[in-house]
Design a protein around this motif. Structure first.
Motif, short mmCIF file in Angstrom:
data_model
loop_
_atom_site.label_atom_id
_atom_site.label_comp_id
_atom_site.label_asym_id
_atom_site.label_seq_id
_atom_site.Cartn_x
_atom_site.Cartn_y
_atom_site.Cartn_z
N ASP A 187 0.75 -1.35 -0.13
CA ASP A 187 0.08 0.11 -0.10
C ASP A 187 1.04 1.17 -0.03
N TRP A 240 5.90 4.66 1.29
CA TRP A 240 6.56 5.77 1.73
C TRP A 240 7.43 5.40 2.90
N ASP A 241 6.96 4.61 3.65
CA ASP A 241 8.04 4.19 4.78
C ASP A 241 9.30 3.52 4.37
N SER A 283 1.22 3.76 2.21
CA SER A 283 1.89 3.98 3.37
C SER A 283 3.15 3.24 3.52
N ARG A 297 8.57 -3.60 8.80
CA ARG A 297 8.73 -2.24 9.30
C ARG A 297 9.75 -2.50 10.48
N ARG A 348 3.51 4.38 -4.19
CA ARG A 348 3.40 3.19 -4.54
C ARG A 348 3.68 2.52 -5.98
#
Length: 147
Positions: free
Chosen positions: A92, A97-98, A94, A136, A106
Motif C-alpha cells: 500500500d 512511503w515508509d 503507506s 517495518r 506505490r
C-alpha cells in the motif's frame, strides 16, 4: 558462524538482555551501490521499511539485525517492529512511503521491486504473486541515529 561486528557488541554492552541473540548481518539491495544508498536512507531516518520474497525467510517481530553498507561495514542495528505477509502487489501507499525510496509512491515502489524480485528470481513467472515479507523496523544503535 561469521563473527559478529563490533557495532553489535557495542549494542549488546548497552543492552545485555540481547546477548543471546544471533542477529542477521546483511545489507539491503543486490549491489554495492544499492547497499550504500539504502544504508544512507536508514541512517538519515528516511527508510523504516523493507520487503523481500518469503523464500528468503520470515524474521520474527522484535528481531534485531545488523545493517551493512556496500563495503560490508556495519552501520546500524535495527529491530523489526512489524511483519506482514502478502503478495508483492499488495503493497500500500503507506508502506511505499515508509520504505523511503525513489519518489516514495506505490507506483514507483512496485516498479522498482518488480525489477529487484525479477533479478533475484529470474524463473518466477509472476512476481506480483510472489509471497512477500513486508517488514517495518526502527534503528536502535548507534545512539546518535537511533529512533
Amino acid at each position: 558462524m561469521t563473527e559478529l561486528p563490533r557495532l553489535w557488541h557495542e549494542f549488546v554492552a548497552a543492552h545485555p538482555e540481547c546477548a543471546a541473540e544471533q542477529p542477521e548481518v546483511e545489507p539491503f539491495g543486490d549491489s554495492r551501490e544499492m547497499a550504500d544508498e539504502l544504508a544512507r536512507l536508514v541512517l538519515d531516518g528516511t527508510k523504516r521499511a523493507t520487503a523481500s520474497p518469503v523464500v528468503e525467510g520470515v524474521p520474527p517481530s522484535d528481531a534485531h539485525w545488523v545493517l551493512l553498507d556496500g563495503r560490508g561495514e556495519a552501520v546500524a542495528v535495527v529491530e523489526t517492529t512489524e511483519i506482514r505477509l502478502g503478495r508483492l502487489d499488495s503493497v500500500d501507499a503507506s508502506f511505499a512511503w515508509d520504505e523511503g525510496e525513489g519518489d516514495r509512491t506505490r507506483d514507483w515502489w512496485l516498479d522498482a521491486h518488480r525489477g529487484f524480485f525479477r533479478r533475484r528470481h529470474p524463473d518466477e513467472a509472476d512476481v506480483d504473486a510472489m509471497p512477500t515479507v513486508f517488514e517495518r523496523f526502527r534503528v536502535v544503535w548507534p545512539p546518535e541515529v537511533a529512533d
